[in-house]
Design an enzyme around this catalytic site. Structure first.
Site, PDB file in Angstrom:
ATOM      1  N   ASP A  15     -37.070 -63.180 -60.978  1.00  0.00           N
ATOM      2  CA  ASP A  15     -38.103 -63.217 -62.024  1.00  0.00           C
ATOM      3  C   ASP A  15     -38.022 -64.573 -62.720  1.00  0.00           C
ATOM      4  O   ASP A  15     -37.421 -64.712 -63.787  1.00  0.00           O
ATOM      5  CB  ASP A  15     -37.879 -62.073 -63.026  1.00  0.00           C
ATOM      6  CG  ASP A  15     -38.070 -60.714 -62.367  1.00  0.00           C
ATOM      7  OD1 ASP A  15     -38.905 -60.621 -61.441  1.00  0.00           O
ATOM      8  OD2 ASP A  15     -37.389 -59.761 -62.761  1.00  0.00           O
ATOM      9  N   LYS A  37     -35.741 -60.175 -54.570  1.00  0.00           N
ATOM     10  CA  LYS A  37     -37.029 -59.532 -54.874  1.00  0.00           C
ATOM     11  C   LYS A  37     -38.024 -60.579 -55.364  1.00  0.00           C
ATOM     12  O   LYS A  37     -37.791 -61.268 -56.354  1.00  0.00           O
ATOM     13  CB  LYS A  37     -36.837 -58.456 -55.948  1.00  0.00           C
ATOM     14  CG  LYS A  37     -38.137 -57.734 -56.320  1.00  0.00           C
ATOM     15  CD  LYS A  37     -37.863 -56.487 -57.149  1.00  0.00           C
ATOM     16  CE  LYS A  37     -37.876 -56.718 -58.627  1.00  0.00           C
ATOM     17  NZ  LYS A  37     -39.220 -56.937 -59.178  1.00  0.00           N
ATOM     18  N   ASP A  64     -42.294 -57.292 -53.789  1.00  0.00           N
ATOM     19  CA  ASP A  64     -42.602 -56.257 -54.790  1.00  0.00           C
ATOM     20  C   ASP A  64     -44.005 -56.490 -55.344  1.00  0.00           C
ATOM     21  O   ASP A  64     -44.172 -56.926 -56.481  1.00  0.00           O
ATOM     22  CB  ASP A  64     -41.540 -56.339 -55.900  1.00  0.00           C
ATOM     23  CG  ASP A  64     -41.724 -55.286 -56.974  1.00  0.00           C
ATOM     24  OD1 ASP A  64     -42.407 -54.279 -56.726  1.00  0.00           O
ATOM     25  OD2 ASP A  64     -41.166 -55.475 -58.077  1.00  0.00           O
ATOM     26  N   LEU A  65     -45.016 -56.205 -54.510  1.00  0.00           N
ATOM     27  CA  LEU A  65     -46.402 -56.428 -54.950  1.00  0.00           C
ATOM     28  C   LEU A  65     -47.142 -55.115 -55.195  1.00  0.00           C
ATOM     29  O   LEU A  65     -48.309 -55.125 -55.588  1.00  0.00           O
ATOM     30  CB  LEU A  65     -47.161 -57.293 -53.927  1.00  0.00           C
ATOM     31  CG  LEU A  65     -46.624 -58.718 -53.758  1.00  0.00           C
ATOM     32  CD1 LEU A  65     -47.474 -59.493 -52.751  1.00  0.00           C
ATOM     33  CD2 LEU A  65     -46.595 -59.474 -55.085  1.00  0.00           C
ATOM     34  N   HIS A  68     -52.100 -51.300 -54.105  1.00  0.00           N
ATOM     35  CA  HIS A  68     -52.838 -50.115 -54.571  1.00  0.00           C
ATOM     36  C   HIS A  68     -54.320 -50.433 -54.390  1.00  0.00           C
ATOM     37  O   HIS A  68     -54.931 -51.100 -55.231  1.00  0.00           O
ATOM     38  CB  HIS A  68     -52.513 -49.855 -56.053  1.00  0.00           C
ATOM     39  CG  HIS A  68     -53.059 -48.564 -56.570  1.00  0.00           C
ATOM     40  ND1 HIS A  68     -52.713 -48.074 -57.812  1.00  0.00           N
ATOM     41  CD2 HIS A  68     -53.907 -47.667 -56.040  1.00  0.00           C
ATOM     42  CE1 HIS A  68     -53.331 -46.921 -58.013  1.00  0.00           C
ATOM     43  NE2 HIS A  68     -54.068 -46.659 -56.963  1.00  0.00           N
ATOM     44  N   ASP A  69     -54.899 -49.972 -53.269  1.00  0.00           N
ATOM     45  CA  ASP A  69     -56.294 -50.292 -52.960  1.00  0.00           C
ATOM     46  C   ASP A  69     -56.764 -49.276 -51.920  1.00  0.00           C
ATOM     47  O   ASP A  69     -56.043 -48.321 -51.619  1.00  0.00           O
ATOM     48  CB  ASP A  69     -56.381 -51.738 -52.437  1.00  0.00           C
ATOM     49  CG  ASP A  69     -57.716 -52.399 -52.775  1.00  0.00           C
ATOM     50  OD1 ASP A  69     -58.759 -51.754 -52.578  1.00  0.00           O
ATOM     51  OD2 ASP A  69     -57.704 -53.563 -53.213  1.00  0.00           O
ATOM     52  N   PRO A  71     -57.349 -47.591 -48.297  1.00  0.00           N
ATOM     53  CA  PRO A  71     -56.392 -47.597 -47.179  1.00  0.00           C
ATOM     54  C   PRO A  71     -56.541 -48.794 -46.247  1.00  0.00           C
ATOM     55  O   PRO A  71     -55.537 -49.415 -45.856  1.00  0.00           O
ATOM     56  CB  PRO A  71     -56.696 -46.278 -46.450  1.00  0.00           C
ATOM     57  CG  PRO A  71     -57.192 -45.370 -47.538  1.00  0.00           C
ATOM     58  CD  PRO A  71     -57.978 -46.252 -48.482  1.00  0.00           C
ATOM     59  N   ASN A  72     -57.777 -49.154 -45.897  1.00  0.00           N
ATOM     60  CA  ASN A  72     -57.984 -50.254 -44.961  1.00  0.00           C
ATOM     61  C   ASN A  72     -57.406 -51.567 -45.496  1.00  0.00           C
ATOM     62  O   ASN A  72     -56.738 -52.321 -44.779  1.00  0.00           O
ATOM     63  CB  ASN A  72     -59.490 -50.397 -44.689  1.00  0.00           C
ATOM     64  CG  ASN A  72     -59.778 -51.475 -43.675  1.00  0.00           C
ATOM     65  OD1 ASN A  72     -59.271 -51.427 -42.551  1.00  0.00           O
ATOM     66  ND2 ASN A  72     -60.573 -52.468 -44.067  1.00  0.00           N
ATOM     67  N   THR A 128     -42.106 -46.680 -64.876  1.00  0.00           N
ATOM     68  CA  THR A 128     -41.249 -46.220 -65.976  1.00  0.00           C
ATOM     69  C   THR A 128     -41.778 -46.675 -67.336  1.00  0.00           C
ATOM     70  O   THR A 128     -41.274 -46.246 -68.365  1.00  0.00           O
ATOM     71  CB  THR A 128     -39.795 -46.704 -65.800  1.00  0.00           C
ATOM     72  OG1 THR A 128     -39.844 -48.082 -65.454  1.00  0.00           O
ATOM     73  CG2 THR A 128     -39.092 -45.924 -64.717  1.00  0.00           C
ATOM     74  N   ARG A 190     -27.576 -51.725 -65.335  1.00  0.00           N
ATOM     75  CA  ARG A 190     -26.864 -52.735 -66.104  1.00  0.00           C
ATOM     76  C   ARG A 190     -25.370 -52.572 -65.912  1.00  0.00           C
ATOM     77  O   ARG A 190     -24.844 -51.493 -66.182  1.00  0.00           O
ATOM     78  CB  ARG A 190     -27.159 -52.585 -67.610  1.00  0.00           C
ATOM     79  CG  ARG A 190     -28.499 -53.161 -68.039  1.00  0.00           C
ATOM     80  CD  ARG A 190     -28.451 -54.693 -67.962  1.00  0.00           C
ATOM     81  NE  ARG A 190     -29.733 -55.313 -68.253  1.00  0.00           N
ATOM     82  CZ  ARG A 190     -30.694 -55.544 -67.354  1.00  0.00           C
ATOM     83  NH1 ARG A 190     -30.545 -55.196 -66.094  1.00  0.00           N
ATOM     84  NH2 ARG A 190     -31.805 -56.152 -67.710  1.00  0.00           N
ATOM     85  N   GLN A 199     -34.117 -53.013 -71.191  1.00  0.00           N
ATOM     86  CA  GLN A 199     -33.927 -51.781 -70.421  1.00  0.00           C
ATOM     87  C   GLN A 199     -33.365 -50.709 -71.348  1.00  0.00           C
ATOM     88  O   GLN A 199     -32.476 -50.973 -72.144  1.00  0.00           O
ATOM     89  CB  GLN A 199     -32.957 -52.017 -69.247  1.00  0.00           C
ATOM     90  CG  GLN A 199     -33.442 -53.036 -68.238  1.00  0.00           C
ATOM     91  CD  GLN A 199     -34.520 -52.480 -67.301  1.00  0.00           C
ATOM     92  OE1 GLN A 199     -35.016 -51.368 -67.508  1.00  0.00           O
ATOM     93  NE2 GLN A 199     -34.908 -53.259 -66.300  1.00  0.00           N
ATOM     94  N   GLY A 219     -31.604 -58.170 -62.257  1.00  0.00           N
ATOM     95  CA  GLY A 219     -32.212 -59.458 -62.561  1.00  0.00           C
ATOM     96  C   GLY A 219     -31.385 -60.236 -63.561  1.00  0.00           C
ATOM     97  O   GLY A 219     -30.436 -60.946 -63.197  1.00  0.00           O
ATOM     98  N   ARG A 220     -31.725 -60.047 -64.826  1.00  0.00           N
ATOM     99  CA  ARG A 220     -31.138 -60.887 -65.877  1.00  0.00           C
ATOM    100  C   ARG A 220     -29.615 -60.914 -65.963  1.00  0.00           C
ATOM    101  O   ARG A 220     -29.060 -61.978 -66.260  1.00  0.00           O
ATOM    102  CB  ARG A 220     -31.778 -60.510 -67.225  1.00  0.00           C
ATOM    103  CG  ARG A 220     -33.213 -61.018 -67.320  1.00  0.00           C
ATOM    104  CD  ARG A 220     -33.992 -60.339 -68.408  1.00  0.00           C
ATOM    105  NE  ARG A 220     -34.255 -58.946 -68.072  1.00  0.00           N
ATOM    106  CZ  ARG A 220     -34.937 -58.116 -68.837  1.00  0.00           C
ATOM    107  NH1 ARG A 220     -35.424 -58.532 -69.993  1.00  0.00           N
ATOM    108  NH2 ARG A 220     -35.156 -56.869 -68.458  1.00  0.00           N
TER     109      ARG A 220
HETATM  110  O1  C5P Z   1     -33.717 -58.375 -65.454  1.00  0.00           O
HETATM  111  P1  C5P Z   1     -33.665 -56.948 -64.996  1.00  0.00           P
HETATM  112  O2  C5P Z   1     -32.356 -56.578 -64.321  1.00  0.00           O
HETATM  113  O3  C5P Z   1     -34.066 -55.966 -66.070  1.00  0.00           O
HETATM  114  O4  C5P Z   1     -34.792 -56.890 -63.857  1.00  0.00           O
HETATM  115  C1  C5P Z   1     -35.140 -55.731 -63.218  1.00  0.00           C
HETATM  116  C2  C5P Z   1     -36.270 -55.949 -62.259  1.00  0.00           C
HETATM  117  O5  C5P Z   1     -36.726 -54.672 -61.821  1.00  0.00           O
HETATM  118  C3  C5P Z   1     -37.495 -56.644 -62.839  1.00  0.00           C
HETATM  119  O6  C5P Z   1     -38.094 -57.402 -61.784  1.00  0.00           O
HETATM  120  C4  C5P Z   1     -38.401 -55.516 -63.255  1.00  0.00           C
HETATM  121  O7  C5P Z   1     -39.756 -55.842 -63.168  1.00  0.00           O
HETATM  122  C5  C5P Z   1     -38.070 -54.463 -62.207  1.00  0.00           C
HETATM  123  N1  C5P Z   1     -38.287 -53.097 -62.655  1.00  0.00           N
HETATM  124  C6  C5P Z   1     -37.642 -52.550 -63.761  1.00  0.00           C
HETATM  125  N2  C5P Z   1     -37.862 -51.254 -64.113  1.00  0.00           N
HETATM  126  C7  C5P Z   1     -38.689 -50.517 -63.398  1.00  0.00           C
HETATM  127  C8  C5P Z   1     -39.350 -51.048 -62.300  1.00  0.00           C
HETATM  128  C9  C5P Z   1     -39.125 -52.374 -61.955  1.00  0.00           C
HETATM  129  O8  C5P Z   1     -36.864 -53.211 -64.425  1.00  0.00           O
HETATM  130  N3  C5P Z   1     -38.853 -49.279 -63.731  1.00  0.00           N
END
Ligand code: C5P
Length: 243
Positions: A15, A37, A64-65, A68-69, A71-72, A128, A190, A199, A219-220
């Site tokens: 990210d 990711k 991670d895109l 959502h559209d 089916p084709n 979430t 975490r 989070q 991520g972070r």
């Molecule tokens: O920095 P962090 O560890 O919170 O990053 C988590 C990654 O997972 C981010 O790319 C975030 O968009 C993704 N994510 C999330 N919670 C979700 C779905 C996706 O944190 N429920």
């Protein structure tokens, strides 16, 4: 489902707003984590080329895109994801059964045609960021959040998807409601030593794996660490202690 060693199960969320930073991290950590990711931010800024460059460096990619559209359209996008060489991609389960089936089929057929491994196709159930109130008030979905998540996961499995993206709190419930081999990939983890950032309902990576997750997204805690490699190693250690 077995996905290999602890480090193979770690998905590092890139990210970031700079391709140079992202690629430097790939250089540094490609042997330390399982996958990288690439989400909307990096993809919108740098396009499919960033995915190719990560793969050229030897990194595996979770694209991670959340397609959502109709089916084709999703089938065609899924085929392109396979051509790009990603290892995991995802769609929204709320796109429906036919959409998920088209995605899984198209990915399988394209991989067979190219002689490549079939990427893992995951479904996002309920974001979430949504709670029961927003489900009811905005989407007019009146069943409980848990039942909705279960329903969408089972539908995803019937449609041929290989797994779901799920919050740590949903892992055990999902393991009970889906059959056999079904991948669960879990963000919102975490390590015990890391800041929670935004989070809220978190688990440690080790707890998420013990609950039945195949992959964890981090991520972070790694991106912001002074020594990123050491941060990954600490996570691997935590994970192997309890597995
Ligand atoms: O920095 P962090 O560890 O919170 O990053 C988590 C990654 O997972 C981010 O790319 C975030 O968009 C993704 N994510 C999330 N919670 C979700 C779905 C996706 O944190 N429920």
């Amino acid at each position: 489902m077995s996905t290999g060693s602890a480090r193979d199960r770690i998905v590092l969320a890139l990210d970031l707003d700079s391709d140079r930073d992202a690629l430097a991290i790939v250089d540094q950590l490609k042997d330390s984590v399982g996958l990288f990711k690439v989400g909307h931010q990096l993809f919108t800024a740098y396009g499919p080329d960033i995915v190719r460059r990560i793969i050229d460096k030897g990194g595996k990619v979770f694209l991670d895109l959340k397609y959502h559209d109709i089916p084709n359209t999703v089938a065609k996008a899924s085929a392109e994801a396979v051509k790009l060489g990603v290892s995991i991609f995802n769609v929204h389960a709320l796109g429906g059964f036919d959409m998920m089936k088209a995605a899984a089929q198209s990915a399988g057929e394209t991989a067979a045609k190219l002689g490549r491994p079939v990427p893992v196709a995951l479904a996002v159930t309920v974001l979430t960021s949504m709670d029961e109130q927003s489900l009811r008030r905005e989407l007019k979905i009146t069943r409980s959040l848990q039942r909705e998540v279960n329903h969408l996961a089972r539908m995803a499995q019937r449609a041929g998807m290989h797994g779901v993206v799920a919050s740590p709190q949903e892992i055990r419930m999902l393991r009970r409601s889906v059959r056999g081999e079904f991948v669960v990939l879990t963000p919102g983890v975490r390590p015990s030593w890391a800041a929670k950032d935004d989070q809220k309902r978190i688990m440690t990576p080790a707890e998420a794996i013990a609950s039945g997750a195949d992959y964890i997204v981090v991520g972070r805690p790694v991106l912001k660490a002074e020594d990123r490699k050491a941060a990954v190693e600490k996570i691997v250690q935590e994970m192997t202690k309890t597995s």
